[in-house]
Design a protein around this motif. Structure first.
Motif, PDB file in Angstrom:
ATOM      1  N   VAL A   1      15.305  -4.820  92.867  1.00 35.50           N
ATOM      2  CA  VAL A   1      15.093  -5.427  94.179  1.00 35.50           C
ATOM      3  C   VAL A   1      16.304  -6.220  94.661  1.00 35.50           C
ATOM      4  N   ALA A   2      17.175  -6.642  93.726  1.00 38.82           N
ATOM      5  CA  ALA A   2      18.324  -7.453  94.137  1.00 38.82           C
ATOM      6  C   ALA A   2      19.368  -7.444  93.030  1.00 38.82           C
ATOM      7  N   ARG A   3      20.545  -7.950  93.360  1.00 39.97           N
ATOM      8  CA  ARG A   3      21.610  -8.149  92.369  1.00 39.97           C
ATOM      9  C   ARG A   3      22.144  -9.563  92.557  1.00 39.97           C
ATOM     10  N   GLY A   4      22.675 -10.126  91.476  1.00 41.22           N
ATOM     11  CA  GLY A   4      23.165 -11.487  91.591  1.00 41.22           C
ATOM     12  C   GLY A   4      24.065 -11.906  90.451  1.00 41.22           C
ATOM     13  N   GLU A   5      24.607 -13.101  90.598  1.00 39.86           N
ATOM     14  CA  GLU A   5      25.539 -13.678  89.625  1.00 39.86           C
ATOM     15  C   GLU A   5      24.774 -14.581  88.660  1.00 39.86           C
ATOM     16  N   VAL A   6      25.062 -14.420  87.370  1.00 36.29           N
ATOM     17  CA  VAL A   6      24.439 -15.274  86.364  1.00 36.29           C
ATOM     18  C   VAL A   6      25.071 -16.660  86.424  1.00 36.29           C
ATOM     19  N   VAL A   7      24.239 -17.698  86.551  1.00 37.99           N
ATOM     20  CA  VAL A   7      24.726 -19.078  86.625  1.00 37.99           C
ATOM     21  C   VAL A   7      23.971 -19.920  85.605  1.00 37.99           C
ATOM     22  N   VAL A   8      24.446 -21.124  85.368  1.00 41.03           N
ATOM     23  CA  VAL A   8      23.790 -22.067  84.461  1.00 41.03           C
ATOM     24  C   VAL A   8      23.282 -23.246  85.279  1.00 41.03           C
TER      25      VAL A   8
ATOM     26  N   ASP B   1      21.303 -26.768  84.636  1.00 42.16           N
ATOM     27  CA  ASP B   1      20.763 -27.733  83.679  1.00 42.16           C
ATOM     28  C   ASP B   1      20.517 -27.099  82.321  1.00 42.16           C
ATOM     29  N   GLU B   2      21.506 -26.375  81.805  1.00 42.90           N
ATOM     30  CA  GLU B   2      21.473 -25.739  80.494  1.00 42.90           C
ATOM     31  C   GLU B   2      20.543 -24.525  80.419  1.00 42.90           C
ATOM     32  N   ASP B   3      19.974 -24.124  81.552  1.00 36.46           N
ATOM     33  CA  ASP B   3      19.179 -22.905  81.605  1.00 36.46           C
ATOM     34  C   ASP B   3      19.926 -21.869  82.438  1.00 36.46           C
ATOM     35  N   TYR B   4      19.702 -20.613  82.127  1.00 35.97           N
ATOM     36  CA  TYR B   4      20.303 -19.552  82.920  1.00 35.97           C
ATOM     37  C   TYR B   4      19.560 -19.379  84.239  1.00 35.97           C
ATOM     38  N   GLY B   5      20.286 -18.960  85.259  1.00 31.58           N
ATOM     39  CA  GLY B   5      19.689 -18.649  86.550  1.00 31.58           C
ATOM     40  C   GLY B   5      20.446 -17.498  87.180  1.00 31.58           C
TER      41      GLY B   5
END
Length: 232
Positions: free
Chosen positions: A206-213, A215-219
């Motif tokens: 459904v979408a594509r995106g950039e992996v970010v951090v 507060d110490e969790d992945y998003g």
């Protein structure tokens, strides 16, 4: 598309994803050769434009996968990806939690489509069944769609929770290599470093995106919405 055609397509999607040491193909069941009523079965309910009960009997072919997991996972967890693949043939919707149950007389129901999953010799190694519970009415002809009614129908689904997963890449391995995995093994994926991750809903992109951090969790920071076949 008939119920039989839809069910067979779902069976083929499932057969391709079952973690079996031998390739499985879909075949019509031989009369009298169905699994016993006391057999263990994994069930899941799909809710969508077409709602259906999905059932899999596959203890034999997934025994190695369960053993490799060290007994920490159930047959329902092992078969979840295969069930999601089968459900993708039913269109948009939500696949409920899979559970292990006794098969009972489910395969004998006149409304249930049953398929054998056979090996190269034609021997049934697993079974898949699907019972359609409800089908959405056919869409109105172009130019006659009641927009207010459409919004009203969709509003019913607004509070349904969907499971989103982020996928950074895939690889394919033969079963023997999967069973040989140990801590420290490095797997090469089919995507270069820095490439966007895929955001999936029930196995659909459904979408594509950039992996970010965060507060110490992945998003995931969404960078692209992938249009569906309907163009929405």
């Amino acid at each position: 598309m008939t119920t039989l055609t839809t069910a067979r397509g779902a069976a083929e999607q499932l057969a391709a994803q079952i973690p079996s040491a031998v390739p499985l193909t879909v075949a019509e069941p031989t009369p009298g050769a169905a699994p016993a009523a006391g057999a263990s079965c994994v069930r899941a309910h799909f809710v969508g434009a077409t709602s259906a009960d999905l059932m899999v009997v596959a203890d034999e072919v997934i025994a190695d996968a369960i053993a490799a997991a060290g007994g920490d996972v159930s047959a329902a967890e092992i078969l979840r990806p295969a069930l999601e693949a089968a459900a993708s043939n039913l269109g948009a919707g939500v696949l409920d939690t899979a559970r292990v149950d006794v098969l009972g007389d489910a395969f004998g129901d006149a409304d249930t489509e049953v398929f054998a999953l056979v090996d190269a010799t034609g021997t049934a190694r697993a079974w898949f069944a699907m019972r359609v519970r409800a089908a959405a009415p056919a869409p109105a002809a172009p130019g006659h769609v009641d927009a207010a009614s459409e919004r009203s129908r969709m509003r019913v689904l607004h509070d349904v929770e969907l499971v989103l997963t982020a996928e950074i890449g895939r690889t394919r391995l033969p079963m023997r290599q999967v069973l040989d995995l140990v801590p420290g093994t490095v797997l090469e994926l089919d995507r270069s470093a820095g490439a966007p991750a895929d955001v999936m809903v029930n196995g659909r992109l459904v979408a594509r995106g950039e992996v970010v951090v965060i507060d110490e969790d992945y998003g995931i920071r969404i960078s692209e919405i992938v249009a569906t076949d309907g163009g929405h």
